[in-house]
Scaffold this active site. Structure first.
Site, PDB file in Angstrom:
ATOM      1  N   HIS A 136      -2.974   5.693 -10.836  1.00 40.93           N
ATOM      2  CA  HIS A 136      -4.312   6.243 -10.574  1.00 40.93           C
ATOM      3  C   HIS A 136      -4.450   7.577 -11.319  1.00 40.93           C
ATOM      4  O   HIS A 136      -3.536   8.409 -11.256  1.00 40.93           O
ATOM      5  CB  HIS A 136      -4.508   6.449  -9.065  1.00 40.93           C
ATOM      6  CG  HIS A 136      -5.863   6.963  -8.733  1.00 40.93           C
ATOM      7  ND1 HIS A 136      -6.996   6.182  -8.807  1.00 40.93           N
ATOM      8  CD2 HIS A 136      -6.282   8.198  -8.366  1.00 40.93           C
ATOM      9  CE1 HIS A 136      -8.052   6.917  -8.495  1.00 40.93           C
ATOM     10  NE2 HIS A 136      -7.644   8.137  -8.219  1.00 40.93           N
ATOM     11  N   ASP A 195      -0.858   0.021  -0.646  1.00 43.38           N
ATOM     12  CA  ASP A 195      -1.008  -0.426   0.738  1.00 43.38           C
ATOM     13  C   ASP A 195      -2.452  -0.884   0.935  1.00 43.38           C
ATOM     14  O   ASP A 195      -3.195  -1.003  -0.032  1.00 43.38           O
ATOM     15  CB  ASP A 195      -0.543   0.650   1.732  1.00 43.38           C
ATOM     16  CG  ASP A 195      -1.474   1.854   1.755  1.00 43.38           C
ATOM     17  OD1 ASP A 195      -2.539   1.815   1.103  1.00 43.38           O
ATOM     18  OD2 ASP A 195      -1.129   2.836   2.443  1.00 43.38           O
ATOM     19  N   LEU A 198      -7.536  -5.895  -4.038  1.00 40.66           N
ATOM     20  CA  LEU A 198      -6.767  -7.042  -3.552  1.00 40.66           C
ATOM     21  C   LEU A 198      -7.035  -7.211  -2.060  1.00 40.66           C
ATOM     22  O   LEU A 198      -7.266  -6.227  -1.354  1.00 40.66           O
ATOM     23  CB  LEU A 198      -5.274  -6.833  -3.812  1.00 40.66           C
ATOM     24  CG  LEU A 198      -4.863  -7.169  -5.249  1.00 40.66           C
ATOM     25  CD1 LEU A 198      -5.290  -6.104  -6.224  1.00 40.66           C
ATOM     26  CD2 LEU A 198      -3.374  -7.404  -5.338  1.00 40.66           C
ATOM     27  N   GLY A 215      -5.032   0.511   2.047  1.00 40.55           N
ATOM     28  CA  GLY A 215      -6.111   1.466   1.811  1.00 40.55           C
ATOM     29  C   GLY A 215      -6.440   1.571   0.334  1.00 40.55           C
ATOM     30  O   GLY A 215      -5.865   0.884  -0.513  1.00 40.55           O
TER      31      GLY A 215
HETATM   32  C1  GRF Z   1      -6.092   4.302 -16.408  1.00 41.81           C
HETATM   33  O1  GRF Z   1      -6.693   5.564 -16.446  1.00 41.81           O
HETATM   34  C2  GRF Z   1      -5.535   4.038 -15.030  1.00 41.81           C
HETATM   35  O2  GRF Z   1      -5.059   5.186 -14.397  1.00 41.81           O
HETATM   36  C3  GRF Z   1      -6.736   3.520 -14.299  1.00 41.81           C
HETATM   37  O3  GRF Z   1      -7.408   2.721 -15.238  1.00 41.81           O
HETATM   38  C4  GRF Z   1      -7.099   3.178 -16.552  1.00 41.81           C
HETATM   39  C5  GRF Z   1      -6.546   2.006 -17.313  1.00 41.81           C
HETATM   40  O4  GRF Z   1      -6.325   2.292 -18.670  1.00 41.81           O
HETATM   41  N1  GRF Z   1      -6.323   2.847 -13.084  1.00 41.81           N
HETATM   42  P1  GRF Z   1      -5.550   1.256 -19.562  1.00 41.81           P
HETATM   43  O5  GRF Z   1      -6.249  -0.092 -19.418  1.00 41.81           O
HETATM   44  O6  GRF Z   1      -4.128   1.191 -19.087  1.00 41.81           O
HETATM   45  O7  GRF Z   1      -5.638   1.756 -20.973  1.00 41.81           O
END
Ligand code: GRF
Length: 201
Positions: free
Chosen positions: A109, A141, A93, A143
């Site tokens: 994440h 944020d 973003l 970063g």
């Molecule tokens: C997940 O591992 C999430 O942590 C990462 O991307 C993946 C998305 O999986 N940011 P989904 O589309 O929710 O099944």
């Protein structure tokens, strides 16, 4: 009742975990729309199944990045949401958008931040040789995966793990962590002081 918007680019299993906890009223919120950059995302089917409107903002249909950024920001503004959830949203973003929705946007994440930010976090964990991995839900944020941490869940890394097997073990925890963080936000249970987020009892 809070209004939430989910941004997802792919499979949408984290989106589904939020849908389920809204449906059973664990999360006191209404999902007002799914925003995706990917017209093929399986997340779209999940939204359609429960009658959540979908907005597709496909980067490749805009003349340049800033036109895409403006369209995304306009869609987010129009949604008048209390919370934006990045659930596997694969676009960065713009700093302006992040500033505009500061402390109203969370991300999931698949690593224990601040270790292994960015792409292929699970493979990064295996390559580094850590024995514990996991997931982090954090405010967004400017970063990369660097905002204040809301919740983390850990899993062991096994000697024979592959990127896929570790990702699957972490994903199981993501499906708990993300809805729980959303519930805490939607019940006004999060207090933020600088980088520290605490949960009011
Ligand atoms: C997940 O591992 C999430 O942590 C990462 O991307 C993946 C998305 O999986 N940011 P989904 O589309 O929710 O099944």
């Amino acid at each position: 009742m809070k209004r939430i918007v989910v941004l997802a680019s792919g499979r949408g299993s984290n989106f589904q975990a939020v849908i389920d906890k809204v449906a059973d009223r664990t999360i006191p919120a209404e999902i007002c729309c799914l925003i995706t950059d990917n017209p093929e995302a399986y997340a779209i089917k999940r939204a359609e199944e429960v009658g959540v409107p979908v907005t597709v903002i496909n980067v490749s249909t805009y003349p340049d990045r800033s036109a895409y950024d403006s369209a995304l920001e306009a869609a987010m503004t129009e949604a008048k949401a209390d919370l934006f959830i990045l659930a596997g949203y694969m676009q960065l973003l713009s700093p302006e958008t992040v500033r505009r929705f500061a402390l109203k946007m969370i991300n999931i994440h698949p690593a224990l931040l601040p270790s292994f930010s960015g792409l292929h976090a699970q493979q990064q964990a295996i390559n580094y040789g850590v024995k514990v991995a996991g997931c982090t839900v954090h405010f967004v944020d400017e970063g990369m995966d660097s905002g204040p941490v809301i919740l983390q869940r850990s899993v062991p890394v096994l000697d024979n793990d592959t990127e896929d097997s570790l990702a699957e073990r972490i994903l199981f925890e993501e499906h708990y962590a993300l809805p729980e963080a959303v519930r805490l936000f939607c019940t006004d249970s999060l207090q933020i002081e600088g980088r520290r987020v605490t949960i009011t009892p």
